[in-house]
Design a protein around this motif. Structure first.
Motif, PDB file in Angstrom:
ATOM      1  N   SER A  61       0.740  -1.207  -0.106  1.00 34.20           N
ATOM      2  CA  SER A  61      -0.122  -0.199  -0.035  1.00 34.20           C
ATOM      3  C   SER A  61       0.899   1.327   0.062  1.00 34.20           C
ATOM      4  O   SER A  61       1.633   1.201   0.814  1.00 34.20           O
ATOM      5  N   GLY A  62       0.533   2.268  -0.707  1.00 36.28           N
ATOM      6  CA  GLY A  62       1.314   3.418  -0.866  1.00 36.28           C
ATOM      7  C   GLY A  62       2.596   3.266  -2.005  1.00 36.28           C
ATOM      8  O   GLY A  62       3.126   4.127  -1.941  1.00 36.28           O
ATOM      9  N   PHE A  63       2.791   2.116  -2.472  1.00 35.32           N
ATOM     10  CA  PHE A  63       4.031   1.829  -3.260  1.00 35.32           C
ATOM     11  C   PHE A  63       3.576   1.196  -4.325  1.00 35.32           C
ATOM     12  O   PHE A  63       3.031   2.133  -5.216  1.00 35.32           O
ATOM     13  N   ALA A  64       4.080   0.189  -4.827  1.00 36.10           N
ATOM     14  CA  ALA A  64       3.495  -0.556  -6.015  1.00 36.10           C
ATOM     15  C   ALA A  64       2.630  -1.492  -5.664  1.00 36.10           C
ATOM     16  O   ALA A  64       2.925  -2.595  -4.995  1.00 36.10           O
ATOM     17  N   GLU A  65       1.538  -1.400  -6.237  1.00 31.89           N
ATOM     18  CA  GLU A  65       0.158  -2.126  -5.690  1.00 31.89           C
ATOM     19  C   GLU A  65      -0.359  -3.257  -6.839  1.00 31.89           C
ATOM     20  O   GLU A  65      -1.100  -3.943  -6.349  1.00 31.89           O
ATOM     21  N   THR A  66       0.218  -3.522  -7.924  1.00 30.80           N
ATOM     22  CA  THR A  66      -0.610  -4.167  -8.733  1.00 30.80           C
ATOM     23  C   THR A  66       0.067  -5.510  -9.121  1.00 30.80           C
ATOM     24  O   THR A  66      -0.719  -6.363  -9.664  1.00 30.80           O
ATOM     25  N   PHE A  67       0.919  -5.994  -8.653  1.00 32.64           N
ATOM     26  CA  PHE A  67       1.909  -7.029  -9.066  1.00 32.64           C
ATOM     27  C   PHE A  67       2.993  -7.691  -7.909  1.00 32.64           C
ATOM     28  O   PHE A  67       3.157  -6.980  -7.205  1.00 32.64           O
ATOM     29  N   SER A  68       3.315  -8.827  -8.313  1.00 34.06           N
ATOM     30  CA  SER A  68       4.327  -9.542  -7.610  1.00 34.06           C
ATOM     31  C   SER A  68       5.099 -10.069  -8.656  1.00 34.06           C
ATOM     32  O   SER A  68       4.760 -10.492  -9.728  1.00 34.06           O
ATOM     33  N   GLN A  69       6.297 -10.271  -8.109  1.00 28.39           N
ATOM     34  CA  GLN A  69       7.504 -10.852  -9.127  1.00 28.39           C
ATOM     35  C   GLN A  69       8.214 -11.934  -8.124  1.00 28.39           C
ATOM     36  O   GLN A  69       8.853 -11.575  -7.416  1.00 28.39           O
ATOM     37  N   TYR A  70       8.635 -13.053  -8.879  1.00 31.81           N
ATOM     38  CA  TYR A  70       9.485 -14.145  -8.186  1.00 31.81           C
ATOM     39  C   TYR A  70      10.317 -14.454  -9.138  1.00 31.81           C
ATOM     40  O   TYR A  70      10.311 -14.681 -10.301  1.00 31.81           O
ATOM     41  N   ILE A  71      11.560 -15.123  -8.655  1.00 25.92           N
ATOM     42  CA  ILE A  71      12.314 -15.800  -9.339  1.00 25.92           C
ATOM     43  C   ILE A  71      12.308 -17.210  -8.958  1.00 25.92           C
ATOM     44  O   ILE A  71      12.569 -17.458  -7.622  1.00 25.92           O
ATOM     45  N   MET A  72      11.765 -18.208  -9.349  1.00 21.26           N
ATOM     46  CA  MET A  72      11.651 -19.621  -8.991  1.00 21.26           C
ATOM     47  C   MET A  72      12.748 -20.450  -9.400  1.00 21.26           C
ATOM     48  O   MET A  72      13.241 -20.198 -10.683  1.00 21.26           O
ATOM     49  N   GLU A  73      13.430 -21.375  -8.645  1.00 13.90           N
ATOM     50  CA  GLU A  73      14.282 -22.214  -8.846  1.00 13.90           C
ATOM     51  C   GLU A  73      13.812 -23.659  -8.393  1.00 13.90           C
ATOM     52  O   GLU A  73      13.403 -23.945  -7.317  1.00 13.90           O
ATOM     53  N   VAL A  74      13.642 -24.523  -9.508  1.00 13.82           N
ATOM     54  CA  VAL A  74      12.811 -25.851  -9.374  1.00 13.82           C
ATOM     55  C   VAL A  74      14.153 -26.956  -9.601  1.00 13.82           C
ATOM     56  O   VAL A  74      14.578 -26.870 -10.626  1.00 13.82           O
ATOM     57  N   GLN A  75      14.178 -27.647  -8.862  1.00 20.11           N
ATOM     58  CA  GLN A  75      15.186 -28.853  -8.973  1.00 20.11           C
ATOM     59  C   GLN A  75      14.643 -30.052 -10.057  1.00 20.11           C
ATOM     60  O   GLN A  75      13.299 -30.039 -10.224  1.00 20.11           O
ATOM     61  N   PRO A  76      15.635 -30.707 -10.648  1.00 12.73           N
ATOM     62  CA  PRO A  76      14.868 -31.734 -11.300  1.00 12.73           C
ATOM     63  C   PRO A  76      13.887 -32.582 -10.902  1.00 12.73           C
ATOM     64  O   PRO A  76      14.141 -32.900  -9.699  1.00 12.73           O
ATOM     65  N   GLY A  77      12.755 -32.946 -11.630  1.00 10.15           N
ATOM     66  CA  GLY A  77      11.813 -33.413 -10.773  1.00 10.15           C
ATOM     67  C   GLY A  77      10.830 -32.829 -10.148  1.00 10.15           C
ATOM     68  O   GLY A  77       9.636 -33.396  -9.767  1.00 10.15           O
ATOM     69  N   GLY A  78      11.120 -31.581  -9.723  1.00 12.10           N
ATOM     70  CA  GLY A  78      10.169 -30.693  -8.938  1.00 12.10           C
ATOM     71  C   GLY A  78       9.208 -29.985  -9.890  1.00 12.10           C
ATOM     72  O   GLY A  78       9.205 -30.161 -10.946  1.00 12.10           O
ATOM     73  N   GLY A  79       8.254 -29.356  -9.064  1.00 10.40           N
ATOM     74  CA  GLY A  79       7.427 -28.428  -9.864  1.00 10.40           C
ATOM     75  C   GLY A  79       6.020 -28.278  -8.911  1.00 10.40           C
ATOM     76  O   GLY A  79       6.064 -28.687  -7.640  1.00 10.40           O
ATOM     77  N   SER A  80       4.803 -28.192  -9.799  1.00 10.90           N
ATOM     78  CA  SER A  80       3.676 -28.286  -8.910  1.00 10.90           C
ATOM     79  C   SER A  80       2.640 -28.486  -9.871  1.00 10.90           C
ATOM     80  O   SER A  80       2.497 -28.272 -11.227  1.00 10.90           O
ATOM     81  N   ASP A  81       1.511 -29.269  -9.440  1.00 10.78           N
ATOM     82  CA  ASP A  81       0.332 -29.521  -9.953  1.00 10.78           C
ATOM     83  C   ASP A  81      -0.841 -28.759  -9.715  1.00 10.78           C
ATOM     84  O   ASP A  81      -2.093 -28.788 -10.130  1.00 10.78           O
ATOM     85  N   ARG A  82      -0.646 -27.836  -8.786  1.00 10.30           N
ATOM     86  CA  ARG A  82      -1.569 -26.741  -8.357  1.00 10.30           C
ATOM     87  C   ARG A  82      -0.731 -25.463  -7.947  1.00 10.30           C
ATOM     88  O   ARG A  82      -0.548 -25.139  -6.833  1.00 10.30           O
ATOM     89  N   PRO A  83      -0.140 -25.122  -8.888  1.00  6.65           N
ATOM     90  CA  PRO A  83       0.895 -23.917  -8.796  1.00  6.65           C
ATOM     91  C   PRO A  83       0.271 -22.698  -8.359  1.00  6.65           C
ATOM     92  O   PRO A  83       0.823 -21.742  -7.459  1.00  6.65           O
ATOM     93  N   GLU A  84      -0.971 -22.176  -8.962  1.00  7.58           N
ATOM     94  CA  GLU A  84      -1.588 -20.857  -8.433  1.00  7.58           C
ATOM     95  C   GLU A  84      -2.837 -21.347  -7.643  1.00  7.58           C
ATOM     96  O   GLU A  84      -3.727 -21.946  -7.895  1.00  7.58           O
ATOM     97  N   THR A  85      -3.017 -20.485  -6.296  1.00 14.87           N
ATOM     98  CA  THR A  85      -4.001 -20.862  -5.716  1.00 14.87           C
ATOM     99  C   THR A  85      -5.114 -19.541  -5.572  1.00 14.87           C
ATOM    100  O   THR A  85      -6.067 -19.658  -4.799  1.00 14.87           O
ATOM    101  N   ASP A  86      -4.749 -18.517  -6.381  1.00 12.29           N
ATOM    102  CA  ASP A  86      -5.668 -17.549  -6.611  1.00 12.29           C
ATOM    103  C   ASP A  86      -6.530 -17.621  -7.908  1.00 12.29           C
ATOM    104  O   ASP A  86      -5.614 -17.446  -8.992  1.00 12.29           O
ATOM    105  N   ALA A  87      -7.777 -17.762  -8.029  1.00 12.58           N
ATOM    106  CA  ALA A  87      -8.479 -17.952  -9.165  1.00 12.58           C
ATOM    107  C   ALA A  87      -8.569 -16.634 -10.022  1.00 12.58           C
ATOM    108  O   ALA A  87      -8.737 -16.715 -11.334  1.00 12.58           O
ATOM    109  N   GLN A  88      -8.148 -15.651  -9.439  1.00 10.34           N
ATOM    110  CA  GLN A  88      -8.300 -14.472 -10.114  1.00 10.34           C
ATOM    111  C   GLN A  88      -6.726 -13.726 -10.756  1.00 10.34           C
ATOM    112  O   GLN A  88      -6.684 -12.883 -11.475  1.00 10.34           O
ATOM    113  N   ALA A  89      -5.958 -14.642 -10.487  1.00 10.58           N
ATOM    114  CA  ALA A  89      -4.433 -14.213 -10.827  1.00 10.58           C
ATOM    115  C   ALA A  89      -3.970 -14.693 -12.149  1.00 10.58           C
ATOM    116  O   ALA A  89      -4.196 -16.006 -12.456  1.00 10.58           O
TER     117      ALA A  89
END
Length: 277
Positions: A61-89
């Motif tokens: 609030s009062g700074f940058a309010e519209t987004f988030s940014q990550y650098i993801m680091e995924v090991q071999p075999g890793g990842g996600s079958d449910r990566p996003e938990t926000d249906a509006q994102a």
């Protein structure tokens, strides 16, 4: 020449190192240099395995309010079958090291360095590292702002190396932008592009505008003007700008200066606080 993409690898500096660095957070901008992206500042997410991440920005609030940014680091075999938990994102993924197996709409796509994916809200994507090298990619998230009469954008799977940059007029190609989305497509409420400056290229005036920015330096170095300050930046550094922060830059060479740029676009300015605030 094949582009290069800087990615952090973590670790920690030795006990004999000085504390001096270039990290700064002000009322109008922040600089998060590559030297701050160490093991101790990583985070983890639900439903992701073999994965850690660096959070570069989040709504404040009062700074940058519209987004988030990550650098993801995924090991071999890793990842996600449910990566996003926000249906509006909605999301943009941009791969800088390794390869990602992205499944969306029943189709699987292999993203290699330079690979870009736009993922509209509630599209049910999954991601795995099926290779033998560590995968590193940017994940930019925004709450999609629907507009009556406009459809939700389509899934886009692209690679920077297949797109010809668009030169800025009057710059002799010294300043160019790689666009993954047609600027005339008003279904989109954010753009993620790659900006390239040849050595000596400049933004020759103080840009002052409503768009918030995340700028991750992929390659090269420059001096960037942020509000009242000239700040040296190089590959691996991140700049986070609130709306209307004056900005300009001078690319110092000897090679190209390139960064991944986020900005919010194509929507009315909200005149009331969100419900519940």
């Amino acid at each position: 020449m094949t582009p290069t993409y800087y990615a952090p690898h973590g670790g920690h500096p030795g006990q004999d190192q000085l504390l001096t660095d270039r990290a700064i957070f002000t009322e109008s901008y922040a600089v998060i240099p590559k030297g701050t992206m160490r093991d101790i500042v990583t985070s983890f997410l639900p439903f992701w395995d073999g994965t850690r991440l660096w959070v570069l920005s989040r709504p404040l609030s009062g700074f940058a309010e519209t987004f988030s940014q990550y650098i993801m680091e995924v090991q071999p075999g890793g990842g996600s079958d449910r990566p996003e938990t926000d249906a509006q994102a909605e999301a943009v993924l941009f791969v800088v090291e390794g390869s990602a197996s992205l499944t969306v709409g029943g189709k699987t796509h292999e993203l290699t360095p330079g690979g870009y994916a736009y993922l509209p809200p509630a599209c049910g994507w999954t991601l795995r590292n099926t290779g033998d090298q560590t995968l590193r990619f940017h994940w930019i998230r925004k709450a999609y702002e629907p507009v009556e009469g406009l459809d939700t954008p389509d899934v886009l799977i692209l690679n920077e190396q297949d797109i010809t940059p668009t030169p800025m007029p009057g710059t002799d190609g010294k300043w160019a932008t790689t666009r993954f989305v047609d600027p005339a497509d008003l279904r989109h409420d954010m753009h993620v592009t790659i900006v390239t400056f040849e050595p000596g290229g400049v933004i020759p005036f103080l840009e002052t505008h409503v768009m918030e920015h995340g700028l991750y330096v992929l390659e090269g170095k420059a001096v960037y003007r942020l509000n009242n300050d000239w700040v040296e930046v190089e590959a691996g550094d991140y700049m986070w700008l609130r709306a209307f922060c004056p900005q300009a830059c001078y690319a110092g060479g000897p090679g190209k200066f390139r960064y991944l740029l986020y900005k919010d676009v194509n929507r009315h300015m909200p005149l009331r606080p969100p419900a519940g605030r």
